[in-house]
Scaffold this motif. Structure first.
Motif, PDB file in Angstrom:
ATOM      1  N   SER A 240       0.844  -1.192   0.000  1.00 42.03           N
ATOM      2  CA  SER A 240       0.000   0.000   0.000  1.00 42.03           C
ATOM      3  C   SER A 240       0.878   1.240   0.000  1.00 42.03           C
ATOM      4  CB  SER A 240      -0.924   0.024   1.217  1.00 42.03           C
ATOM      5  OG  SER A 240      -1.892   1.055   1.084  1.00 42.03           O
ATOM      6  N   PHE A 241       0.228   2.377  -0.201  1.00 37.70           N
ATOM      7  CA  PHE A 241       0.905   3.676  -0.157  1.00 37.70           C
ATOM      8  C   PHE A 241       0.304   4.479   0.991  1.00 37.70           C
ATOM      9  CE2 PHE A 241       0.874   2.262  -4.576  1.00 37.70           C
ATOM     10  CZ  PHE A 241       2.209   2.362  -4.917  1.00 37.70           C
ATOM     11  N   LEU A 242       1.136   4.854   1.961  1.00 38.61           N
ATOM     12  CA  LEU A 242       0.675   5.640   3.101  1.00 38.61           C
ATOM     13  C   LEU A 242       1.672   6.766   3.362  1.00 38.61           C
ATOM     14  CD1 LEU A 242      -0.460   2.724   5.449  1.00 38.61           C
ATOM     15  CD2 LEU A 242      -1.966   4.310   4.243  1.00 38.61           C
ATOM     16  N   MET A 243       1.205   7.796   4.092  1.00 40.03           N
ATOM     17  CA  MET A 243       2.063   8.933   4.388  1.00 40.03           C
ATOM     18  C   MET A 243       2.979   8.625   5.566  1.00 40.03           C
ATOM     19  SD  MET A 243       0.921  10.772   1.998  1.00 40.03           S
ATOM     20  CE  MET A 243       2.116  12.067   2.319  1.00 40.03           C
ATOM     21  N   ASP A 244       4.209   9.100   5.485  1.00 40.51           N
ATOM     22  CA  ASP A 244       5.169   8.862   6.571  1.00 40.51           C
ATOM     23  C   ASP A 244       4.678   9.431   7.894  1.00 40.51           C
ATOM     24  OD1 ASP A 244       5.448  11.494   5.747  1.00 40.51           O
ATOM     25  OD2 ASP A 244       7.633  11.500   5.804  1.00 40.51           O
ATOM     26  N   ILE A 245       3.986  10.578   7.845  1.00 41.63           N
ATOM     27  CA  ILE A 245       3.529  11.193   9.091  1.00 41.63           C
ATOM     28  C   ILE A 245       2.401  10.391   9.745  1.00 41.63           C
ATOM     29  CG2 ILE A 245       4.247  13.556   8.592  1.00 41.63           C
ATOM     30  CD1 ILE A 245       1.514  14.101   7.462  1.00 41.63           C
ATOM     31  N   ALA A 246       1.679   9.590   8.932  1.00 44.10           N
ATOM     32  CA  ALA A 246       0.621   8.744   9.491  1.00 44.10           C
ATOM     33  C   ALA A 246       1.184   7.460  10.083  1.00 44.10           C
ATOM     34  CB  ALA A 246      -0.400   8.412   8.407  1.00 44.10           C
ATOM     35  N   LEU A 247       2.475   7.216   9.845  1.00 44.10           N
ATOM     36  CA  LEU A 247       3.092   5.977  10.319  1.00 44.10           C
ATOM     37  C   LEU A 247       3.958   6.179  11.554  1.00 44.10           C
ATOM     38  CD1 LEU A 247       4.131   4.574   6.817  1.00 44.10           C
ATOM     39  CD2 LEU A 247       2.269   3.741   8.265  1.00 44.10           C
ATOM     40  N   LYS A 248       4.060   7.438  12.008  1.00 45.24           N
ATOM     41  CA  LYS A 248       4.875   7.704  13.194  1.00 45.24           C
ATOM     42  C   LYS A 248       4.242   7.025  14.414  1.00 45.24           C
ATOM     43  CE  LYS A 248       6.828  12.076  11.599  1.00 45.24           C
ATOM     44  NZ  LYS A 248       8.189  11.526  11.491  1.00 45.24           N
ATOM     45  N   ASP A 249       5.047   6.269  15.136  1.00 48.58           N
ATOM     46  CA  ASP A 249       4.608   5.539  16.330  1.00 48.58           C
ATOM     47  C   ASP A 249       3.542   4.492  16.012  1.00 48.58           C
ATOM     48  OD1 ASP A 249       6.294   7.061  18.000  1.00 48.58           O
ATOM     49  OD2 ASP A 249       4.785   8.637  18.174  1.00 48.58           O
ATOM     50  N   ASP A 250       3.405   4.094  14.745  1.00 50.34           N
ATOM     51  CA  ASP A 250       2.407   3.094  14.382  1.00 50.34           C
ATOM     52  C   ASP A 250       2.824   1.721  14.918  1.00 50.34           C
ATOM     53  OD1 ASP A 250       0.033   2.378  12.450  1.00 50.34           O
ATOM     54  OD2 ASP A 250       1.602   0.890  12.065  1.00 50.34           O
ATOM     55  N   HIS A 251       1.884   0.981  15.495  1.00 53.35           N
ATOM     56  CA  HIS A 251       2.235  -0.287  16.157  1.00 53.35           C
ATOM     57  C   HIS A 251       2.672  -1.352  15.147  1.00 53.35           C
ATOM     58  CE1 HIS A 251      -1.659  -2.349  15.186  1.00 53.35           C
ATOM     59  NE2 HIS A 251      -2.122  -1.109  15.185  1.00 53.35           N
ATOM     60  N   TYR A 252       2.135  -1.314  13.919  1.00 53.14           N
ATOM     61  CA  TYR A 252       2.576  -2.268  12.892  1.00 53.14           C
ATOM     62  C   TYR A 252       4.027  -2.008  12.494  1.00 53.14           C
ATOM     63  CZ  TYR A 252      -2.219  -3.929  12.006  1.00 53.14           C
ATOM     64  OH  TYR A 252      -3.461  -4.501  12.119  1.00 53.14           O
ATOM     65  N   VAL A 253       4.376  -0.741  12.391  1.00 53.74           N
ATOM     66  CA  VAL A 253       5.741  -0.374  12.022  1.00 53.74           C
ATOM     67  C   VAL A 253       6.700  -0.675  13.169  1.00 53.74           C
ATOM     68  CG1 VAL A 253       7.266   1.518  11.341  1.00 53.74           C
ATOM     69  CG2 VAL A 253       4.953   1.391  10.399  1.00 53.74           C
TER      70      VAL A 253
END
Length: 302
Positions: A240-253
């Motif tokens: 998928s394509f997602l924004m880096d700012i939406a992935l900050k502190d993301d539990h999957y990442v």
């Protein structure tokens, strides 16, 4: 001419309905109808044309209603200045945010704002950027937090906006994907990949342009639920394509289930995010104060 009459015509102009305006202002329909009729007689013009489709401002009424907007906003500002911090202590703030918005930052700003103003009520909804703009234009929310690239600003002269930060598009893959070992990915490497995508106009347009230029990708499904998208990616069903700012502190990442990888050699892989409000709605002290908290958290990222 009375202030109540101006408030009534402003609300009717916003809602295009006397009945909805009456509900919003907690008065009877007859009260609003009579007030408008009296004002029309006093000014010797018709402010609205009324039909089963609602109340539409007349050509000559639009300028009067515009000035009424300005007066009502100024009165609210005067009242707020007199109350000073009272509105922050006991008031309410309505916010709507795009799921693509930098949610971890937003939640931290909300938490700190609530900590300093514990009796203040915050109502937050999650919507697509075009729907947020519609709600802002109709005066339903105080602040919209949206992807600014999705908006035709020439069609919304009544809105004020400010870009807060730029987000970068990342390719998100499962830890089991062969792509997970790449430092970066080019568009050509994504040809024939299966994709789950965010259900937004700008994302659909971007994917369409991408495929026309570089080659086909298999769209598994589209959703405006980012958790569903990330779940599909983590299970290896698609990229998928997602924004880096939406992935900050993301539990999957954080857990390593999803690997975000930079997309290079793309004409434009950045998006602008910011806040938007209507000139026709009073820019409350609470709204201004909340934006200070949000900007403070954003500045910590820089």
């Amino acid at each position: 001419m009375h202030l109540e009459q101006l408030k009534y015509i402003v609300e009717v102009a916003k809602t295009r309905s006397i009945s909805i305006a009456a509900q919003n202002l907690h008065v009877s329909q007859s009260t609003i109808s009579k007030a408008i009729t009296n004002l029309e007689q006093e000014l010797s013009i018709h402010l609205f044309t009324r039909s089963r489709l609602g109340a539409q401002p007349t050509t000559e009424g639009k300028n009067i209603i515009k000035k009424a907007y300005e007066i009502v906003v100024k009165i609210e500002e005067i009242q707020e200045e007199a109350q000073e911090q009272t509105s922050l202590i006991n008031g309410e703030l309505n916010i709507s945010a795009s799921p693509s918005f930098f949610m971890p930052i937003l939640l931290k700003a909300l938490a700190n704002f609530k900590k300093d103003y514990p009796n203040f009520r915050i109502v937050m909804t999650e919507k697509k950027s075009p729907n947020i703009i519609e709600d802002v234009s109709q005066g339903k929310i105080d602040i919209g937090l949206a992807m600014l690239d999705e908006i035709d600003w020439n069609a919304h002269e009544e809105l004020v906006f400010e870009s807060l930060l730029e987000g970068k598009i990342m390719v998100c893959v499962s830890k089991h994907s062969p792509l997970a070992f790449s430092d970066h990915i080019t568009p050509e490497e994504l040809i024939n990949e299966t994709v789950v995508m965010y259900d937004g106009v700008i994302w659909k347009d971007s994917i369409s342009i991408f495929m026309n230029r570089y080659g086909p990708m298999n769209i598994l499904f589209a959703s405006n639920n980012t958790e569903v998208i990330k779940k599909a990616v983590s299970e290896g069903l698609a990229i998928s394509f997602l924004m880096d700012i939406a992935l900050k502190d993301d539990h999957y990442v954080k857990s390593g289930e999803i690997i975000p990888i930079s997309l290079i050699n793309l004409e434009s892989n950045h998006r602008s995010f910011g806040w938007v409000r209507s000139k026709k709605k009073h820019f409350s002290l609470a709204a201004r104060e909340f934006l200070k908290y949000l900007k403070l958290h954003i500045s910590k990222l820089e």
